[in-house]
Write a protein that holds these residues in place. Structure first.
Motif, PDB file in Angstrom:
ATOM      1  N   THR B  35     -31.580 -11.579 -29.791  1.00 54.41           N
ATOM      2  CA  THR B  35     -31.104 -11.960 -28.464  1.00 54.41           C
ATOM      3  C   THR B  35     -31.885 -11.189 -27.409  1.00 54.41           C
ATOM      4  N   LEU B  36     -32.481 -11.941 -26.493  1.00 49.54           N
ATOM      5  CA  LEU B  36     -33.205 -11.325 -25.390  1.00 49.54           C
ATOM      6  C   LEU B  36     -32.376 -11.505 -24.129  1.00 49.54           C
ATOM      7  N   GLY B  37     -32.130 -10.434 -23.410  1.00 51.42           N
ATOM      8  CA  GLY B  37     -31.376 -10.535 -22.163  1.00 51.42           C
ATOM      9  C   GLY B  37     -32.316 -10.480 -20.968  1.00 51.42           C
ATOM     10  N   ILE B 218     -25.086  -7.459 -21.227  1.00 56.85           N
ATOM     11  CA  ILE B 218     -26.396  -7.158 -21.818  1.00 56.85           C
ATOM     12  C   ILE B 218     -26.246  -6.099 -22.913  1.00 56.85           C
ATOM     13  N   THR B 221     -24.524  -7.471 -26.117  1.00 54.67           N
ATOM     14  CA  THR B 221     -24.994  -8.611 -26.912  1.00 54.67           C
ATOM     15  C   THR B 221     -26.496  -8.624 -27.207  1.00 54.67           C
ATOM     16  N   CYS B 222     -27.309  -7.868 -26.444  1.00 53.97           N
ATOM     17  CA  CYS B 222     -28.751  -8.094 -26.550  1.00 53.97           C
ATOM     18  C   CYS B 222     -29.462  -7.074 -27.431  1.00 53.97           C
ATOM     19  N   VAL B 225     -34.348  -6.451 -23.686  1.00 56.72           N
ATOM     20  CA  VAL B 225     -33.942  -6.700 -22.301  1.00 56.72           C
ATOM     21  C   VAL B 225     -35.167  -6.792 -21.396  1.00 56.72           C
ATOM     22  N   VAL B 239     -32.812  -2.718 -25.957  1.00 53.25           N
ATOM     23  CA  VAL B 239     -31.606  -2.426 -25.185  1.00 53.25           C
ATOM     24  C   VAL B 239     -31.403  -0.907 -25.079  1.00 53.25           C
TER      25      VAL B 239
END
Lengths: 322, 325
Positions: B35-37, B218, B221-222, B225, B239
């Motif tokens: 996951t990328l924020g 962020i 979940t990430c 970032v 992160v």
């Protein structure tokens, strides 16, 4: 303890829901349904809840933008729930409001000078020179340049517009300000500027705040005590720190565990509550939280819990918390 | 493994007051299964970046000027429209902030859901309905076969966002772009939706690009970032890099300005003075120069490039090295 600045007892606000060809009110939206609390001078009470829980309606009843259906609102010992017209005027000076969206609460056809002068004109305070002097003072207090007087609200950014809204609310030296989601529409870096301003003003003018918001971290930052609302009722009240570190009501517990914390190292077990908030038109029987509560018992479905002291909290729940 | 890489992307808009550069030389990578924020304040270009990736910029005002968006090596920026349409929905799913505007109010949930399936898959109508019910069930909608016949207004906000996620995931895309998916929802519902996205990601092995202004979301979940400010990447990294070792003064200021559960009540919050510059009159040098507590003369003269400050950790600040100590 000194006399509270505001004492609300069993306040109810029911809106008729009109239906059918005759538009008869067959049902009522019980937006606020029996709420009691007090605010002391210089104190901030944070009011937290999800959308539709009645927190904004409660704020508007206290500012007497609405006339409550039942219950009492005592401001410094005077009952104001049933006052109307001219009798309300002195209380309107003392109880002010700051709204969420300053774009909608400021008239875009008036200059900032007009907007800030209006409260003095309505309450017949001072002559023109005095009013203009006060307007300049107000701008200075909230950190806006004096030349803003001739500008229009749409020429300002969101954060500056909220400063104008705050300047208007403190114009008449009120005792109590109802802040209805004052920073929700602002960016993070601007939000902290406005929160600092509100804290400074409180210290300087000994203001009391009823601070309504859904962001719990913001509410905890600014509040002395916090009340949690669910479907028209207060379910828990406590001092801020204690509410966060030792929530008692199952709803408060899940609400607090649902807040995302800006720390990637914190990996917590979430108590995610399932389902949606039920409609206040047809609230569940017994405890209103029972359809979503992880600890629901048979008693909860039939018997309405009342607020009772548990330690230094006040909680409305049937669970044994001793 | 890199699934999507955005390289030196520049997107401009024609407005009444002139041409504005909403995204200026933005580069980042999204990795498979991660996951990328993308985080930033309003107007920082995070949503325009997403729209550029999807080629959904408002026409004719919005235009990708240069740069590339590589999905598994294919450049999406110069793909002919019909081929791009095959990728949208099938390879990349998208979820927007306000589920009511993403759904058509006059069509049933079932019709909107089967439309996606019929468009991208060679299946019969009955099969599409069967798969539609299955995906509604997967996103946690109770009695999905009944919901198929209902209209968006009959559902709550949280349920609608579940339907939008179901539509985005119906064809099992390898990338999900979620633009502020929970901003319009209450915290308890937000927790449900974030949990849902996390579980579906683990199950289907897809990558997620999550766009938000909420640093809490962020952090929770990430994996990686990207911090954006006024159209540019200020800092990017894992992160932990961003929260534990921020190198850009903007990232540091942002982290310090949010009240957390541990800040003492009514204490002074750190503020970033001033406000975000308008896209029409951007500073000539560093975009953050007018608000930066560490600015020096040359910050207003030239634009800082994204420099490597650690393994997979980049920041665009002239003074990152000296400020670190």
């Amino acid at each position: 303890m000194s006399t509270p600045i505001l004492k609300v007892t069993d306040l109810k606000m029911h809106f008729p829901v009109k239906e059918g060809i005759l538009l008869r009110a067959s049902k009522y939206n019980r937006a606020v349904d029996g709420v009691s609390f007090e605010i002391q001078p210089g104190e901030t009470l944070g009011l937290v809840g999800e959308s539709g829980c009645g927190k904004s309606t409660l704020g508007r009843c206290i500012a007497r933008l609405y006339k409550p259906t039942a219950g009492s609102i005592e401001f410094e010992g005077t009952e104001i729930a049933n006052l109307r017209g001219k009798a309300l005027l002195p209380f309107r000076q003392n109880i002010q409001m700051i709204f969420q969206d300053p774009m909608e609460s400021l008239n875009s056809r008036h200059t900032v000078g007009d907007i800030l002068e209006e409260p003095f004109i309505i309450h017949k305070i001072g002559d023109r020179a005095y009013r203009q002097k006060r307007v300049r003072e107000l701008l200075d207090i909230v950190g806006l340049p004096a030349r803003s007087v001739t500008r229009f609200s749409f020429e300002f950014s969101g954060g500056q517009r909220q400063r104008i809204g705050i300047a208007r609310s403190i114009a008449l030296n009120p005792r109590l300000i109802i802040c209805d989601e004052p920073v929700s529409a602002l960016d993070v870096s601007i939000q902290s500027q406005i929160l600092n301003l509100l804290v400074d003003l409180q210290r300087e003018f000994n203001l009391s705040y009823l601070f309504i918001a859904h962001d719990l971290a913001v509410v905890k930052h600014i509040s002395d005590r916090i009340a949690i609302m669910y479907l028209g009722n207060i379910v828990e009240q406590a001092e801020g720190e204690s509410m966060y570190h030792a929530p008692r009501h199952p709803y408060t517990q899940s609400l607090i565990s649902a807040i995302p914390v800006p720390d990637p190292h914190r990996k917590v077990e979430r108590h995610i509550i399932h389902g949606d908030v039920p409609s206040p038109i047809n609230p569940p029987s017994g405890c209103r939280f029972h359809p979503r509560c992880p600890h629901v018992m048979d008693k909860c479905k039939v018997e309405t819990p009342f607020l009772r002291p548990v330690g230094d909290h006040v909680v409305s729940c049937h669970l044994d918390m001793a | 493994m890199t699934l999507l890489s955005v390289n030196n992307l520049i997107t401009e808009f024609d407005t009444d007051e002139g041409r504005v550069r909403a995204v200026d030389d933005v580069s980042f990578e999204a990795h498979e299964g991660k996951t990328l924020g993308i985080v930033g304040e309003s107007g920082c270009g995070k949503s325009v970046t997403a729209l550029s990736i999807m080629r959904l910029l408002p026409q004719p005002m919005g235009q990708i000027l240069s740069g590339s968006v590589l999905l598994d090596g294919t450049d999406l920026t110069d793909l002919p429209i019909p081929q791009m349409e095959k990728i949208r929905g099938a390879r990349i799913g998208m979820v927007f902030q306000e589920p009511m505007t993403a759904l058509n109010p006059v069509h049933t949930i079932g019709r909107q859901l089967t439309e996606v399936l019929l468009l991208h898959k060679d299946i019969s109508h009955d099969e599409a309905i069967r798969q539609g019910v299955e995906v509604l069930d997967k996103v946690g909608i109770p009695s999905p076969d009944v919901r198929m016949t209902e209209y968006p207004h009959q559902l709550s906000g949280g349920m609608r966002q579940r339907v939008v996620i179901a539509m985005a995931l119906a064809c099992k895309p390898s990338l999900l772009i979620a633009d502020e998916p929970t901003t319009a929802l209450d915290v308890t519902i937000q927790a449900q939706i974030l949990e849902l996205i996390k579980n579906l990601q683990a199950e289907m092995g897809m990558s997620v690009i999550l766009i938000t202004h909420d640093l809490g979301v962020i952090a929770e979940t990430c994996d990686d970032v990207v911090v954006m400010y006024a159209g540019k990447v200020a800092e990017s990294g894992s992160v932990y890099d961003i929260f534990d070792r921020p190198n850009h003064p903007y990232t540091r200021g942002l982290l310090a300005s949010i009240p957390t559960l541990n800040t003492p009540p009514k204490s002074r919050l750190n503020v970033i003075e001033g406000m975000v510059p308008g896209l029409l009159d951007l500073p000539k040098g560093c975009r953050f120069e007018n608000r930066c507590p560490h600015r020096q003369d040359h910050c207003s003269q030239s634009v800082p490039l994204l420099e490597t400050v650690g393994p997979d950790h980049h920041a665009a600040c002239f003074r990152w090295e000296e400020l670190r100590s």
